[in-house]
Scaffold this motif. Structure first.
Motif, PDB file in Angstrom:
ATOM      1  N   GLU A 147      56.410-127.063  30.795  1.00 30.28           N
ATOM      2  CA  GLU A 147      55.745-127.735  29.674  1.00 30.28           C
ATOM      3  C   GLU A 147      55.459-129.196  30.005  1.00 30.28           C
ATOM      4  O   GLU A 147      54.374-129.716  29.719  1.00 30.28           O
ATOM      5  CB  GLU A 147      56.614-127.639  28.422  1.00 30.28           C
ATOM      6  N   GLN A 148      56.418-129.883  30.641  1.00 25.57           N
ATOM      7  CA  GLN A 148      56.212-131.282  30.998  1.00 25.57           C
ATOM      8  C   GLN A 148      55.146-131.417  32.085  1.00 25.57           C
ATOM      9  O   GLN A 148      54.357-132.365  32.077  1.00 25.57           O
ATOM     10  CB  GLN A 148      57.534-131.905  31.468  1.00 25.57           C
ATOM     11  N   THR A 175      51.679-131.011  30.414  1.00 26.58           N
ATOM     12  CA  THR A 175      51.353-132.228  29.659  1.00 26.58           C
ATOM     13  C   THR A 175      50.920-133.346  30.605  1.00 26.58           C
ATOM     14  O   THR A 175      49.946-134.074  30.337  1.00 26.58           O
ATOM     15  CB  THR A 175      52.571-132.676  28.830  1.00 26.58           C
TER      16      THR A 175
END
Length: 453
Positions: free
Chosen positions: A55-56, A59
């Motif tokens: 997820e990081q 992003t």
């Protein structure tokens, strides 16, 4: 620069990514490249690993761009041409990402992330992508071991104060929750990631008050539905008796002492004595929570000896993965301009091409082996690499942390029993397909390397 600016800056990279980009620019090397992130070898004491950090990474890739300030700082360095600097002004990540979803159990040489993009873009993001995938997977792989030995117990991340920086404190809270912890003591992590937050009190609070009795009663009245009282500032058992008397006195007012915390000494023996004191007063509902340099081995041993401990605060040894503080991980070029690429370095050879890996299960649903192969070679089992980004855009909304947490539980439960212990287990079987081996031979021939006899 604020912390959030640092985390998203394209300058949070190694210098050689930028000098390679300058060289690519000079030669017009902008064709499609594939890079894959994987762990070469499991650390000693780890039977499996848990993927985290996707997820990081997504992003970061979505927000990738050079600000005017970034470009001004690069210009001051003097190593980059004006034409190259101009090319960075509109740089965005335009590539594709395939990945094993967060919470996936994986083993050595199995890629958990593939980036397919124009070569300069895929090269630029190497260091930050590795930084994010490595750290969260490292912590998740440590935290899941605590969850395995303490099923049903309250497990709280206590790691912020000794974390290696603010981002590490935040991401270790996220990774440990993904791996099965109940919550965190880090307030901002709770707010940002939707993780339950837990808190007790410090010894300084007890010391600042005129007596333990005053400290305990004032705190219970201040937190009438959430009072966990720290009882080892002076004499643990004496403090437990004070808590028992207080709890009985406050009960008619609807004020509840939820738990007591022990943070030092022989945690098992103190817990047994405290439990006897509380039970003797009819206070079986008050839990005992332990903390203090804990890890999966200490938690396992405490529970094995029958210590009546209902929950654990685990910090330093988890978010530094103290016994295995790094993975031998890599982000390596596997294809460029439509041709397979691989390293042949001694001890660091890699497999070429865009890869997929499949997991097979027996009739009872237990994983019985993986096959590592090339993307277009279908094998028996469940494929683990999935497309998550195309053309620099996510294929769907961000997956919630609860979904990744549930995946971790399911994936770990499907492992052979021997792998779910802290003891060394026979290696999980991984097969390399004929198609992948043939592609490796092709890559060697393209690089002018002889085929092994």
């Amino acid at each position: 620069m604020h912390n959030d600016d640092i985390a998203t800056s394209p300058l949070l990279t190694d210098m050689y990514e930028l000098t390679m980009m300058q060289a690519y620019f000079d030669r017009g090397m902008n064709e499609t490249a594939c890079f894959e992130f994987f762990v070469r070898k499991l650390p000693l004491g780890r039977n499996f690993l848990v993927a985290a950090g996707l997820e990081q990474v997504l992003t970061y890739l979505e927000s990738l761009r050079f600000s005017r300030g970034d470009l001004d700082q690069l210009a001051c360095d003097g190593r980059f041409s004006d034409a190259f600097m101009h090319s960075l002004e509109n740089l965005r990540f335009t590539g594709d990402v395939h990945a094993a979803p967060e919470g996936t159990v994986f083993f050595s040489d199995e890629p958990i992330l593939r980036i397919t993009a124009p070569l300069p873009e895929a090269q630029l993001v190497e260091s930050r992508v590795m930084n994010l995938m490595h750290y969260e997977s490292l912590v998740a792989s440590k935290a899941v071991r605590v969850a395995l030995v303490a099923p049903g117990r309250l497990l709280v991340d206590f790691g912020l104060r000794r974390a290696h920086g603010a981002e590490a404190g935040m991401l270790s809270a996220r990774a440990s929750y993904l791996a099965g912890f109940t919550g965190t003591a880090t307030m901002l992590a709770g707010i940002r990631y939707g993780i339950p937050v837990y808190g007790t009190m410090a010894h300084s609070y007890v010391q600042a008050c005129t007596s333990e009795e005053v400290a305990f009663e004032a705190f219970a009245r201040s937190q009438p539905n959430n009072a966990t009282l720290l009882i080892d500032t002076y004499d643990t058992e004496a403090a437990a008796r004070k808590v028992a008397a207080l709890a009985l006195r406050l009960r008619p007012e609807g004020i509840v002492v939820k738990a007591v915390r022990i943070d030092s000494g022989d945690l098992g023996e103190h817990a047994r004595r405290v439990r006897a004191i509380l039970n003797g007063a009819g206070l079986t509902e008050i839990d005992i929570f332990a903390s203090g340099n804990l890890d999966e081995y200490r938690v396992r041993d405490l529970l094995a000896e029958g210590a009546p401990i209902d929950g654990f605060g685990v910090g330093t040894r988890m978010n530094t993965s103290a016994d295995a503080p790094y993975f031998d991980c890599a982000y390596k070029l596997t294809e460029y301009a439509g041709l397979p690429r691989r390293k042949r370095s001694e001890g660091k050879a890699t497999w070429p091409g865009r890869k997929q890996w499949y997991r097979r299960y027996d009739a009872s649903g237990i994983a019985c082996g993986d096959t590592l192969t090339i993307e277009c070679d279908c094998q028996d089992g469940t494929p683990l690499m999935q497309p998550v980004m195309v053309g620099g855009k996510r294929l769907g909304p961000a997956e919630g942390l609860l979904a990744a947490r549930a995946r971790t539980v399911a994936q770990v439960a499907a492992l052979p029993a021997a792998l779910r212990t802290l003891d060394p287990a026979p290696p999980y079987p991984i097969t390399v397909s004929v198609a992948l081996m043939e592609l490796a031979h092709s890559a060697d021939e393209l690089a002018g390397q002889p085929r092994p006899s």
